[in-house]
Each structure stands twice: as structure tokens, then as C-alpha cells.
Write a protein that holds these residues in place. Structure first.
Motif, short mmCIF file in Angstrom:
data_model
loop_
_atom_site.label_atom_id
_atom_site.label_comp_id
_atom_site.label_asym_id
_atom_site.label_seq_id
_atom_site.Cartn_x
_atom_site.Cartn_y
_atom_site.Cartn_z
N ILE A 1 0.87 -1.18 0.00
CA ILE A 1 0.00 0.00 0.00
C ILE A 1 0.90 1.22 0.00
N LEU A 2 0.68 2.10 -0.97
CA LEU A 2 1.35 3.40 -0.96
C LEU A 2 0.41 4.36 -0.23
N ASN A 3 0.74 4.63 1.01
CA ASN A 3 -0.15 5.37 1.91
C ASN A 3 0.08 6.88 1.77
N ILE A 4 -0.38 7.42 0.67
CA ILE A 4 -0.16 8.83 0.34
C ILE A 4 -0.97 9.72 1.28
N ASN A 5 -0.28 10.64 1.95
CA ASN A 5 -0.92 11.57 2.89
C ASN A 5 -1.85 10.87 3.89
N GLY A 6 -1.49 9.67 4.29
CA GLY A 6 -2.26 8.96 5.30
C GLY A 6 -3.60 8.44 4.83
N PHE A 7 -3.79 8.32 3.51
CA PHE A 7 -5.09 7.89 2.98
C PHE A 7 -5.56 6.58 3.62
N TYR A 8 -4.65 5.66 3.85
CA TYR A 8 -5.01 4.33 4.36
C TYR A 8 -4.87 4.19 5.87
N ASP A 9 -4.64 5.28 6.60
CA ASP A 9 -4.42 5.19 8.05
C ASP A 9 -5.56 4.47 8.77
N ASP A 10 -6.80 4.83 8.44
CA ASP A 10 -7.95 4.22 9.14
C ASP A 10 -8.06 2.73 8.81
N LEU A 11 -7.79 2.37 7.57
CA LEU A 11 -7.82 0.95 7.20
C LEU A 11 -6.74 0.18 7.95
N LEU A 12 -5.55 0.74 8.04
CA LEU A 12 -4.46 0.08 8.74
C LEU A 12 -4.78 -0.08 10.23
N LYS A 13 -5.46 0.91 10.79
CA LYS A 13 -5.91 0.81 12.19
C LYS A 13 -6.90 -0.35 12.33
N MET A 14 -7.82 -0.47 11.36
CA MET A 14 -8.80 -1.56 11.40
C MET A 14 -8.12 -2.92 11.29
N LEU A 15 -7.10 -3.02 10.47
CA LEU A 15 -6.37 -4.29 10.34
C LEU A 15 -5.68 -4.66 11.66
N ARG A 16 -5.12 -3.66 12.33
CA ARG A 16 -4.50 -3.93 13.65
C ARG A 16 -5.55 -4.40 14.65
N LYS A 17 -6.76 -3.84 14.56
CA LYS A 17 -7.85 -4.28 15.45
C LYS A 17 -8.23 -5.73 15.13
N MET A 18 -8.24 -6.09 13.85
CA MET A 18 -8.53 -7.48 13.48
C MET A 18 -7.53 -8.43 14.13
N PRO B 1 -1.19 -12.50 13.06
CA PRO B 1 -0.13 -11.52 12.85
C PRO B 1 0.70 -11.80 11.60
N GLU B 2 0.99 -13.08 11.32
CA GLU B 2 1.78 -13.39 10.13
C GLU B 2 1.05 -13.04 8.83
N ASN B 3 -0.28 -13.12 8.86
CA ASN B 3 -1.05 -12.71 7.68
C ASN B 3 -1.13 -11.18 7.59
N HIS B 4 -1.22 -10.53 8.72
CA HIS B 4 -1.18 -9.06 8.73
C HIS B 4 0.13 -8.58 8.12
N ASN B 5 1.21 -9.30 8.40
CA ASN B 5 2.54 -8.91 7.91
C ASN B 5 2.74 -9.15 6.42
N LEU B 6 1.77 -9.79 5.77
CA LEU B 6 1.85 -9.97 4.31
C LEU B 6 1.72 -8.63 3.59
N LEU B 7 1.12 -7.65 4.24
CA LEU B 7 0.86 -6.35 3.62
C LEU B 7 1.98 -5.37 3.96
N LEU B 8 2.66 -4.90 2.93
CA LEU B 8 3.74 -3.93 3.10
C LEU B 8 3.16 -2.52 2.95
N VAL B 9 3.63 -1.60 3.77
CA VAL B 9 3.08 -0.24 3.75
C VAL B 9 4.22 0.77 3.82
#
Length: 193
Positions: free
Chosen positions: A132-149, A157-165
Motif C-alpha cells: 500500500i502506498l499510503n499517500i498523505n495517510g489515505f489508508y491510516d484508518d484501514l491500517l488501524k482496522m487491520l491492527r484491530k482485526m 499476525p503473520e497474515n497481517h505482515n503480508l501487507l507492506l506499507v
């Protein structure tokens, strides 16, 4: 990586930094001799990425389902245009052509494409990097939701780590180049998707 699929919006959105960064990503891909695979549109963020590649003498492969040819403005300068019967075949073709995924800002379609690819990685259907290219924090809320998951036990956690940001093109491309997939069991075969 020889070929990266980029998922992003067919509209430009409201942030001029997103528009410029999309073009710059295209230029960066071309300068690294990485082919772009994307949804074939001339408009929106999609068109900016493609134009960045083409302006820097790179190769662009557009993939579009037949029914969208009349609804979207297809980029006329593409290196190659592939027409599929439906959306599922479009994603499958993009997957087959690429060895990496980048998501830029977008809407429902971008989210659906990103999550299908990350799910396929989780299931062991591919082992290439997804960023994910997180331009100007566009994906911040999504990334927060993934951490909540993860914290709620719905995402390992190992599946969460599949996503590079990363919020910078060079940083994300470096992470993707250095990506070493951890072993994940194959739960299903490619033919079952």
C-alpha cells in the motif's frame, strides 16, 4: 520484480498530491524497467500511473472486461490491451501477469481488488509482495482496522505482515524488492479460486 499490478481509483479524488504521486509511481516503475498492469483507463488515478510509465518509455498492459469498454475511457497509448469476459477474469489475468501488487487511493473497486489479492496470498495461492502506498495517510484508518482485526483474534499476525506499507514510492518499492515470504500452508489449490 518484472511486472506490478496497480489498483487505484478511476477518479482523481481531491488531493493533488495523490494525483502527482500516482504519476511519479508510473515514472519510477518505468525507470526500474518494471511493467505496469492496470485497469486500462485513461482517466483518474489509473490514467496518471499509466501516463507516468508511458512518458518514461515503459510498458503498460491494460486489462478490461468487455462490458466496461463502453463505460470507461480506455487509454489509447497502451503497449497492450487485454479484454476479458468479466471482472473475475480481469483480476485473474492481472494476477497471472504480475509478480507484485501496489494499491493507491481508490474506492470500493480498489479495496475489493486489494483484499482479494491479499486473501489469495494468505491462502498460499501466490507469494509475491503486496504493498500500500499510503499517500498523505489515505489508508491510516484501514491500517488501524487491520491492527484491530489482529488484536481481536480475527487476523493472524503473520497474515497481517503480508501487507507492506510505506508513504514513499522508493521505500515501498525497496520493501517489495526485499520481500521474503514466510512459509504459509496452501489451504486450497489455484484451480479452486
Amino acid at each position: 520484480m518484472d511486472c506490478i499490478v496497480v489498483f487505484c481509483g478511476s477518479s482523481e479524488g481531491k488531493d493533488p498530491t495523490v494525483i502527482q504521486t500516482a504519476y511519479n509511481l508510473g515514472a519510477a516503475l518505468a525507470n526500474r524497467h518494471i511493467r505496469l498492469v492496470y485497469g486500462a483507463a485513461k482517466i483518474g488515478i489509473m490514467g496518471k500511473v499509466a501516463q507516468g510509465v508511458l512518458d518514461n518509455r515503459g510498458e503498460v498492459i491494460g486489462v478490461v472486461p468487455q462490458f466496461l469498454i463502453d463505460k470507461e475511457i480506455i487509454h489509447e497509448g497502451l503497449s497492450r490491451l487485454i479484454i476479458t469476459e468479466n471482472m473475475h477474469q480481469r483480476k485473474l489475468k492481472m494476477h497471472e501477469l504480475s509478480d507484485g501488487v501496489i494499491a493507491l487511493p481508490g474506492g470500493f473497486g480498489t479495496m475489493e481488488e486489494l483484499f482479494e489479492m491479499i486473501t489469495w496470498a494468505q491462502l498460499g495461492l501466490h507469494r509475491y509482495p503486496i504493498g500500500i502506498l499510503n499517500i498523505n495517510g489515505f489508508y491510516d484508518d484501514l491500517l488501524k482496522m487491520l491492527r484491530k482485526m489482529v488484536s481481536e483474534g480475527f487476523l493472524k499476525p503473520e497474515n497481517h505482515n503480508l501487507l507492506l506499507v510505506d508513504n514513499a514510492i522508493d521505500g515501498l518499492l525497496r520493501q517489495m524488492k526485499d520481500y521474503k515470504p514466510s512459509f504459509l500452508p496452501k489451504w486450497i489449490s489455484k484451480g479452486q479460486t
